[in-house]
Design a protein around this motif. Structure first.
Motif, PDB file in Angstrom:
ATOM      1  N   ILE A  10     -65.154  11.651 -70.381  1.00 16.21           N
ATOM      2  CA  ILE A  10     -64.716  12.374 -69.192  1.00 16.21           C
ATOM      3  C   ILE A  10     -63.321  12.965 -69.378  1.00 16.21           C
ATOM      4  O   ILE A  10     -63.080  14.121 -69.076  1.00 16.21           O
ATOM      5  CB  ILE A  10     -64.770  11.474 -67.941  1.00 16.21           C
ATOM      6  N   GLY A  11     -62.401  12.156 -69.873  1.00 15.66           N
ATOM      7  CA  GLY A  11     -61.023  12.617 -70.059  1.00 15.66           C
ATOM      8  C   GLY A  11     -60.930  13.815 -70.985  1.00 15.66           C
ATOM      9  O   GLY A  11     -60.203  14.775 -70.721  1.00 15.66           O
ATOM     10  N   GLU A  36     -49.089  13.895 -61.812  1.00 11.91           N
ATOM     11  CA  GLU A  36     -49.222  14.285 -63.217  1.00 11.91           C
ATOM     12  C   GLU A  36     -49.507  13.048 -64.073  1.00 11.91           C
ATOM     13  O   GLU A  36     -50.311  13.094 -65.003  1.00 11.91           O
ATOM     14  CB  GLU A  36     -47.954  14.984 -63.687  1.00 11.91           C
ATOM     15  N   ARG A  37     -48.868  11.958 -63.726  1.00  8.28           N
ATOM     16  CA  ARG A  37     -49.059  10.711 -64.468  1.00  8.28           C
ATOM     17  C   ARG A  37     -50.522  10.251 -64.407  1.00  8.28           C
ATOM     18  O   ARG A  37     -51.081   9.786 -65.401  1.00  8.28           O
ATOM     19  CB  ARG A  37     -48.136   9.652 -63.886  1.00  8.28           C
ATOM     20  N   PHE A  38     -51.149  10.391 -63.226  1.00  2.00           N
ATOM     21  CA  PHE A  38     -52.554  10.002 -63.093  1.00  2.00           C
ATOM     22  C   PHE A  38     -53.444  10.929 -63.911  1.00  2.00           C
ATOM     23  O   PHE A  38     -54.376  10.473 -64.568  1.00  2.00           O
ATOM     24  CB  PHE A  38     -52.971   9.986 -61.624  1.00  2.00           C
ATOM     25  N   LEU A  39     -53.159  12.228 -63.908  1.00  2.00           N
ATOM     26  CA  LEU A  39     -53.950  13.167 -64.705  1.00  2.00           C
ATOM     27  C   LEU A  39     -53.835  12.846 -66.191  1.00  2.00           C
ATOM     28  O   LEU A  39     -54.825  12.866 -66.921  1.00  2.00           O
ATOM     29  CB  LEU A  39     -53.533  14.616 -64.439  1.00  2.00           C
ATOM     30  N   ILE A  40     -52.645  12.523 -66.633  1.00  2.00           N
ATOM     31  CA  ILE A  40     -52.449  12.146 -68.034  1.00  2.00           C
ATOM     32  C   ILE A  40     -53.283  10.909 -68.356  1.00  2.00           C
ATOM     33  O   ILE A  40     -53.937  10.844 -69.401  1.00  2.00           O
ATOM     34  CB  ILE A  40     -50.953  11.917 -68.339  1.00  2.00           C
ATOM     35  N   ALA A  41     -53.284   9.938 -67.452  1.00  2.00           N
ATOM     36  CA  ALA A  41     -54.082   8.720 -67.654  1.00  2.00           C
ATOM     37  C   ALA A  41     -55.572   9.051 -67.717  1.00  2.00           C
ATOM     38  O   ALA A  41     -56.302   8.491 -68.544  1.00  2.00           O
ATOM     39  CB  ALA A  41     -53.796   7.718 -66.537  1.00  2.00           C
ATOM     40  N   ILE A  42     -56.018   9.978 -66.874  1.00  2.00           N
ATOM     41  CA  ILE A  42     -57.423  10.390 -66.898  1.00  2.00           C
ATOM     42  C   ILE A  42     -57.758  11.039 -68.240  1.00  2.00           C
ATOM     43  O   ILE A  42     -58.751  10.703 -68.881  1.00  2.00           O
ATOM     44  CB  ILE A  42     -57.740  11.370 -65.744  1.00  2.00           C
ATOM     45  N   GLU A  43     -56.929  11.972 -68.665  1.00  2.00           N
ATOM     46  CA  GLU A  43     -57.186  12.687 -69.918  1.00  2.00           C
ATOM     47  C   GLU A  43     -57.139  11.758 -71.131  1.00  2.00           C
ATOM     48  O   GLU A  43     -57.783  12.023 -72.137  1.00  2.00           O
ATOM     49  CB  GLU A  43     -56.209  13.846 -70.087  1.00  2.00           C
ATOM     50  N   ASN A  44     -56.383  10.681 -71.014  1.00  2.00           N
ATOM     51  CA  ASN A  44     -56.294   9.710 -72.111  1.00  2.00           C
ATOM     52  C   ASN A  44     -57.288   8.558 -71.946  1.00  2.00           C
ATOM     53  O   ASN A  44     -57.227   7.576 -72.685  1.00  2.00           O
ATOM     54  CB  ASN A  44     -54.873   9.159 -72.223  1.00  2.00           C
ATOM     55  N   ASN A  45     -58.185   8.701 -70.969  1.00  2.00           N
ATOM     56  CA  ASN A  45     -59.227   7.705 -70.709  1.00  2.00           C
ATOM     57  C   ASN A  45     -58.676   6.326 -70.354  1.00  2.00           C
ATOM     58  O   ASN A  45     -59.283   5.308 -70.660  1.00  2.00           O
ATOM     59  CB  ASN A  45     -60.197   7.613 -71.893  1.00  2.00           C
ATOM     60  N   HIS A  46     -57.524   6.305 -69.673  1.00  2.00           N
ATOM     61  CA  HIS A  46     -56.950   5.060 -69.184  1.00  2.00           C
ATOM     62  C   HIS A  46     -57.226   4.889 -67.693  1.00  2.00           C
ATOM     63  O   HIS A  46     -56.956   3.837 -67.130  1.00  2.00           O
ATOM     64  CB  HIS A  46     -55.439   5.015 -69.437  1.00  2.00           C
ATOM     65  N   ALA A  47     -57.717   5.950 -67.066  1.00  2.00           N
ATOM     66  CA  ALA A  47     -58.067   5.931 -65.646  1.00  2.00           C
ATOM     67  C   ALA A  47     -59.216   6.913 -65.455  1.00  2.00           C
ATOM     68  O   ALA A  47     -59.415   7.808 -66.279  1.00  2.00           O
ATOM     69  CB  ALA A  47     -56.871   6.337 -64.792  1.00  2.00           C
ATOM     70  N   TYR A  48     -59.940   6.740 -64.363  1.00  2.00           N
ATOM     71  CA  TYR A  48     -61.071   7.613 -64.086  1.00  2.00           C
ATOM     72  C   TYR A  48     -60.976   8.136 -62.667  1.00  2.00           C
ATOM     73  O   TYR A  48     -60.657   7.389 -61.748  1.00  2.00           O
ATOM     74  CB  TYR A  48     -62.396   6.867 -64.310  1.00  2.00           C
ATOM     75  N   PRO A  49     -61.240   9.426 -62.479  1.00  2.00           N
ATOM     76  CA  PRO A  49     -61.139  10.015 -61.136  1.00  2.00           C
ATOM     77  C   PRO A  49     -62.276   9.558 -60.235  1.00  2.00           C
ATOM     78  O   PRO A  49     -63.397   9.343 -60.701  1.00  2.00           O
ATOM     79  CB  PRO A  49     -61.217  11.513 -61.402  1.00  2.00           C
ATOM     80  N   LYS A  56     -62.568  18.141 -56.279  1.00  2.00           N
ATOM     81  CA  LYS A  56     -61.444  19.087 -56.338  1.00  2.00           C
ATOM     82  C   LYS A  56     -61.354  19.731 -57.717  1.00  2.00           C
ATOM     83  O   LYS A  56     -61.039  20.918 -57.834  1.00  2.00           O
ATOM     84  CB  LYS A  56     -60.135  18.383 -55.978  1.00  2.00           C
ATOM     85  N   MET A  57     -61.631  18.954 -58.740  1.00  2.00           N
ATOM     86  CA  MET A  57     -61.603  19.491 -60.107  1.00  2.00           C
ATOM     87  C   MET A  57     -62.676  20.541 -60.304  1.00  2.00           C
ATOM     88  O   MET A  57     -62.421  21.581 -60.922  1.00  2.00           O
ATOM     89  CB  MET A  57     -61.783  18.360 -61.130  1.00  2.00           C
ATOM     90  N   THR A  58     -63.871  20.298 -59.772  1.00  2.00           N
ATOM     91  CA  THR A  58     -64.939  21.291 -59.931  1.00  2.00           C
ATOM     92  C   THR A  58     -64.570  22.596 -59.233  1.00  2.00           C
ATOM     93  O   THR A  58     -64.890  23.674 -59.732  1.00  2.00           O
ATOM     94  CB  THR A  58     -66.289  20.780 -59.395  1.00  2.00           C
ATOM     95  N   LYS A  59     -63.891  22.508 -58.119  1.00  2.00           N
ATOM     96  CA  LYS A  59     -63.437  23.719 -57.414  1.00  2.00           C
ATOM     97  C   LYS A  59     -62.389  24.454 -58.246  1.00  2.00           C
ATOM     98  O   LYS A  59     -62.443  25.672 -58.410  1.00  2.00           O
ATOM     99  CB  LYS A  59     -62.859  23.367 -56.044  1.00  2.00           C
ATOM    100  N   LEU A  60     -61.418  23.702 -58.761  1.00  2.00           N
ATOM    101  CA  LEU A  60     -60.331  24.306 -59.534  1.00  2.00           C
ATOM    102  C   LEU A  60     -60.844  24.928 -60.836  1.00  2.00           C
ATOM    103  O   LEU A  60     -60.456  26.032 -61.200  1.00  2.00           O
ATOM    104  CB  LEU A  60     -59.257  23.258 -59.838  1.00  2.00           C
TER     105      LEU A  60
END
Length: 70
Positions: A10-11, A36-49, A56-60
């Motif tokens: 996902i990230g 931004e910190r949460f997005l970084i965590a998502i992209e690094n697979n340390h957190a999941y949306p 919101k991501m699908t809209k953006l």
């Protein structure tokens, strides 16, 4: 076992979609309404949306849930 692989990707998918739109992590996080910190965590697979954030991501990114979750 497939679920673990699914979550790990996902990230990477979110990062590719963000970069494809030419957005910085800071700008993307602002547009989605997360830190931004949460997005970084998502992209690094340390957190999941959660689902509202994914929506919101699908809209953006002008994509479907499947583009992120498949």
């Amino acid at each position: 076992m497939k679920e673990v692989i699914f979550l790990l990707e996902i990230g990477e998918k979110i990062k590719k979609l963000r970069e494809g739109k030419g957005l910085t992590q800071k700008a993307c996080a602002y547009e989605i309404g997360i830190s931004e910190r949460f997005l970084i965590a998502i992209e690094n697979n340390h957190a999941y949306p959660k689902v509202p954030t994914l929506h919101k991501m699908t809209k953006l990114f002008n994509c479907k849930f499947g583009d992120i979750l498949d």
